[in-house]
Design a protein around this motif. Structure first.
Motif, PDB file in Angstrom:
ATOM      1  N   ALA A   1       0.822  -1.207   0.000  1.00  0.00           N
ATOM      2  CA  ALA A   1       0.000   0.000   0.000  1.00  0.00           C
ATOM      3  C   ALA A   1       0.863   1.267   0.000  1.00  0.00           C
ATOM      4  CB  ALA A   1      -0.924   0.004   1.209  1.00  0.00           C
ATOM      5  N   LEU A   2       2.105   1.154   0.429  1.00  0.00           N
ATOM      6  CA  LEU A   2       2.998   2.315   0.463  1.00  0.00           C
ATOM      7  C   LEU A   2       3.510   2.623  -0.937  1.00  0.00           C
ATOM      8  CD1 LEU A   2       5.138   1.517   3.628  1.00  0.00           C
ATOM      9  CD2 LEU A   2       3.316   3.179   3.420  1.00  0.00           C
ATOM     10  N   PRO A   3       3.731   3.878  -1.246  1.00  0.00           N
ATOM     11  CA  PRO A   3       4.291   4.210  -2.556  1.00  0.00           C
ATOM     12  C   PRO A   3       5.739   3.726  -2.653  1.00  0.00           C
ATOM     13  CG  PRO A   3       4.092   6.172  -1.197  1.00  0.00           C
ATOM     14  CD  PRO A   3       3.443   5.055  -0.453  1.00  0.00           C
ATOM     15  N   ALA A   4       6.181   3.429  -3.878  1.00  0.00           N
ATOM     16  CA  ALA A   4       7.532   2.905  -4.078  1.00  0.00           C
ATOM     17  C   ALA A   4       8.594   3.940  -3.714  1.00  0.00           C
ATOM     18  CB  ALA A   4       7.708   2.445  -5.518  1.00  0.00           C
ATOM     19  N   GLN A   5       8.318   5.217  -3.970  1.00  0.00           N
ATOM     20  CA  GLN A   5       9.298   6.253  -3.676  1.00  0.00           C
ATOM     21  C   GLN A   5       8.548   7.461  -3.114  1.00  0.00           C
ATOM     22  OE1 GLN A   5      11.433   7.533  -7.109  1.00  0.00           O
ATOM     23  NE2 GLN A   5      13.045   8.499  -5.928  1.00  0.00           N
ATOM     24  N   ALA A   6       8.989   7.939  -1.969  1.00  0.00           N
ATOM     25  CA  ALA A   6       8.322   9.078  -1.337  1.00  0.00           C
ATOM     26  C   ALA A   6       8.750  10.366  -2.019  1.00  0.00           C
ATOM     27  CB  ALA A   6       8.658   9.123   0.146  1.00  0.00           C
ATOM     28  N   ASP A   7       7.778  11.243  -2.291  1.00  0.00           N
ATOM     29  CA  ASP A   7       8.059  12.527  -2.917  1.00  0.00           C
ATOM     30  C   ASP A   7       7.359  13.589  -2.088  1.00  0.00           C
ATOM     31  OD1 ASP A   7       8.794  14.550  -4.566  1.00  0.00           O
ATOM     32  OD2 ASP A   7       7.380  14.062  -6.175  1.00  0.00           O
ATOM     33  N   ASP A   8       8.117  14.280  -1.228  1.00  0.00           N
ATOM     34  CA  ASP A   8       7.543  15.274  -0.330  1.00  0.00           C
ATOM     35  C   ASP A   8       7.477  16.666  -0.955  1.00  0.00           C
ATOM     36  OD1 ASP A   8       7.206  13.369   1.603  1.00  0.00           O
ATOM     37  OD2 ASP A   8       9.133  13.773   2.575  1.00  0.00           O
ATOM     38  N   THR A   9       7.889  16.822  -2.209  1.00  0.00           N
ATOM     39  CA  THR A   9       7.911  18.154  -2.812  1.00  0.00           C
ATOM     40  C   THR A   9       6.538  18.592  -3.302  1.00  0.00           C
ATOM     41  OG1 THR A   9       8.494  17.215  -4.964  1.00  0.00           O
ATOM     42  CG2 THR A   9      10.314  17.898  -3.522  1.00  0.00           C
TER      43      THR A   9
ATOM     44  N   PRO B   1       2.404  19.186  -3.115  1.00  0.00           N
ATOM     45  CA  PRO B   1       1.471  19.436  -2.017  1.00  0.00           C
ATOM     46  C   PRO B   1       0.601  18.202  -1.776  1.00  0.00           C
ATOM     47  CG  PRO B   1       0.776  20.594  -3.998  1.00  0.00           C
ATOM     48  CD  PRO B   1       2.118  19.996  -4.290  1.00  0.00           C
ATOM     49  N   GLU B   2       0.271  17.975  -0.516  1.00  0.00           N
ATOM     50  CA  GLU B   2      -0.529  16.822  -0.161  1.00  0.00           C
ATOM     51  C   GLU B   2      -2.006  17.203  -0.190  1.00  0.00           C
ATOM     52  OE1 GLU B   2       0.876  15.372   3.564  1.00  0.00           O
ATOM     53  OE2 GLU B   2       2.685  14.538   2.696  1.00  0.00           O
ATOM     54  N   GLU B   3      -2.657  16.862  -1.298  1.00  0.00           N
ATOM     55  CA  GLU B   3      -4.068  17.151  -1.474  1.00  0.00           C
ATOM     56  C   GLU B   3      -4.771  15.891  -1.953  1.00  0.00           C
ATOM     57  OE1 GLU B   3      -4.607  20.349  -4.189  1.00  0.00           O
ATOM     58  OE2 GLU B   3      -3.210  21.650  -3.177  1.00  0.00           O
ATOM     59  N   GLY B   4      -6.081  15.892  -1.856  1.00  0.00           N
ATOM     60  CA  GLY B   4      -6.898  14.813  -2.415  1.00  0.00           C
ATOM     61  C   GLY B   4      -6.445  13.442  -1.947  1.00  0.00           C
ATOM     62  N   PHE B   5      -6.073  12.595  -2.916  1.00  0.00           N
ATOM     63  CA  PHE B   5      -5.651  11.241  -2.596  1.00  0.00           C
ATOM     64  C   PHE B   5      -4.369  11.228  -1.782  1.00  0.00           C
ATOM     65  CE2 PHE B   5      -8.352   9.650  -6.176  1.00  0.00           C
ATOM     66  CZ  PHE B   5      -9.137   8.846  -5.393  1.00  0.00           C
ATOM     67  N   GLY B   6      -3.519  12.230  -1.910  1.00  0.00           N
ATOM     68  CA  GLY B   6      -2.288  12.284  -1.126  1.00  0.00           C
ATOM     69  C   GLY B   6      -2.592  12.284   0.362  1.00  0.00           C
TER      70      GLY B   6
ATOM     71  N   GLU C   1      -4.069   8.873   1.234  1.00  0.00           N
ATOM     72  CA  GLU C   1      -3.018   7.859   1.325  1.00  0.00           C
ATOM     73  C   GLU C   1      -2.249   8.003   2.632  1.00  0.00           C
ATOM     74  OE1 GLU C   1      -0.620   8.287  -2.138  1.00  0.00           O
ATOM     75  OE2 GLU C   1      -2.164   7.499  -3.470  1.00  0.00           O
ATOM     76  N   LYS C   2      -1.942   9.233   3.000  1.00  0.00           N
ATOM     77  CA  LYS C   2      -1.196   9.470   4.238  1.00  0.00           C
ATOM     78  C   LYS C   2      -2.026   9.023   5.442  1.00  0.00           C
ATOM     79  CE  LYS C   2       1.301  12.957   6.857  1.00  0.00           C
ATOM     80  NZ  LYS C   2       1.700  14.355   6.954  1.00  0.00           N
ATOM     81  N   GLY C   3      -3.308   9.346   5.436  1.00  0.00           N
ATOM     82  CA  GLY C   3      -4.182   8.928   6.525  1.00  0.00           C
ATOM     83  C   GLY C   3      -4.302   7.423   6.611  1.00  0.00           C
ATOM     84  N   ALA C   4      -4.447   6.771   5.461  1.00  0.00           N
ATOM     85  CA  ALA C   4      -4.548   5.312   5.446  1.00  0.00           C
ATOM     86  C   ALA C   4      -3.241   4.682   5.931  1.00  0.00           C
ATOM     87  CB  ALA C   4      -4.883   4.817   4.041  1.00  0.00           C
ATOM     88  N   ARG C   5      -2.131   5.249   5.491  1.00  0.00           N
ATOM     89  CA  ARG C   5      -0.822   4.731   5.915  1.00  0.00           C
ATOM     90  C   ARG C   5      -0.662   4.869   7.432  1.00  0.00           C
ATOM     91  NH1 ARG C   5       3.612   7.620   3.001  1.00  0.00           N
ATOM     92  NH2 ARG C   5       2.668   9.228   4.219  1.00  0.00           N
ATOM     93  N   LEU C   6      -1.023   6.032   7.972  1.00  0.00           N
ATOM     94  CA  LEU C   6      -0.919   6.237   9.420  1.00  0.00           C
ATOM     95  C   LEU C   6      -1.849   5.281  10.173  1.00  0.00           C
ATOM     96  CD1 LEU C   6      -0.720  10.129   9.602  1.00  0.00           C
ATOM     97  CD2 LEU C   6       1.110   8.500  10.078  1.00  0.00           C
ATOM     98  N   LEU C   7      -3.038   5.063   9.626  1.00  0.00           N
ATOM     99  CA  LEU C   7      -3.973   4.132  10.245  1.00  0.00           C
ATOM    100  C   LEU C   7      -3.388   2.724  10.287  1.00  0.00           C
ATOM    101  CD1 LEU C   7      -6.842   3.457  11.344  1.00  0.00           C
ATOM    102  CD2 LEU C   7      -7.446   2.977   8.971  1.00  0.00           C
ATOM    103  N   PHE C   8      -2.860   2.255   9.149  1.00  0.00           N
ATOM    104  CA  PHE C   8      -2.290   0.916   9.099  1.00  0.00           C
ATOM    105  C   PHE C   8      -1.061   0.784   9.981  1.00  0.00           C
ATOM    106  CE2 PHE C   8      -4.556   0.463   4.931  1.00  0.00           C
ATOM    107  CZ  PHE C   8      -5.396  -0.540   5.367  1.00  0.00           C
ATOM    108  N   GLU C   9      -0.231   1.820  10.031  1.00  0.00           N
ATOM    109  CA  GLU C   9       0.941   1.780  10.905  1.00  0.00           C
ATOM    110  C   GLU C   9       0.507   1.677  12.366  1.00  0.00           C
ATOM    111  OE1 GLU C   9       3.233   5.268  10.036  1.00  0.00           O
ATOM    112  OE2 GLU C   9       4.040   4.430   8.181  1.00  0.00           O
TER     113      GLU C   9
END
Length: 119
Positions: free
Chosen positions: A15-23, A25-30, A33-41
Motif C-alpha cells: 500500500a505504500l508508494p515505491a518512492q516518497a516525494d515530499d515536494t 502538495p498533499e491534497e486529495g488522494f495524497g 493515502e497518508k491517513g490510510a498509511r498512518l492508520l495501518f501503521e
C-alpha cells in the motif's frame, strides 16, 4: 499466526508508494493515502504484541490439539458413519446428569411444508 502477521505486513508494504516525494502538495488522494498509511501503521503497532502473544499460545496448544485429534479422530469418524445425516436429528440435549441425547425427528417433522414458502 506468523502467516497473518506476514500477510498484514505485506499488504501494508504494497500500500505504500515505491518512492516518497515530499515536494508536491498533499491534497486529495495524497492526504487519503497518508491517513490510510498512518492508520495501518497504528494498527500494526497495536497488533504486534497481541500477535506475539498468540504465537506463544499456539505453540503451547499445538501438542494438546495434536493429541486430541489423534485420540478423538477415529471416534468421531465412527460417529459420522453411524449418524449418516445430521438433518434428521434435533440439536443435542444435555441432561442434568451430564448425558447427551440426540433425538431423531419424526416423519412429520422431516416432511417438507406444503404450499408456498415466503422467502
Amino acid at each position: 499466526m506468523k502467516q497473518i502477521a506476514l500477510t498484514a505486513t505485506l499488504a501494508f508494504a504494497l500500500a505504500l508508494p515505491a518512492q516518497a516525494d515530499d515536494t508536491k502538495p498533499e491534497e486529495g488522494f495524497g492526504l487519503m493515502e497518508k491517513g490510510a498509511r498512518l492508520l495501518f501503521e497504528g494498527l500494526l503497532q497495536e497488533m504486534q504484541p497481541a500477535l506475539r502473544d498468540m504465537e506463544g499460545l499456539t505453540e503451547q496448544l499445538e501438542p494438546a490439539l495434536r493429541g486430541f485429534v489423534e485420540n478423538m479422530g477415529p471416534a468421531l469418524g465412527g460417529l459420522l458413519e453411524q449418524v449418516e445425516d445430521f438433518s434428521k436429528y434435533h440439536p443435542p440435549e444435555v441432561l442434568p446428569n451430564g448425558d447427551i441425547i440426540l433425538r431423531r425427528k419424526s416423519e412429520a417433522e422431516l416432511a417438507e411444508p406444503e404450499g408456498e414458502v415466503d422467502l
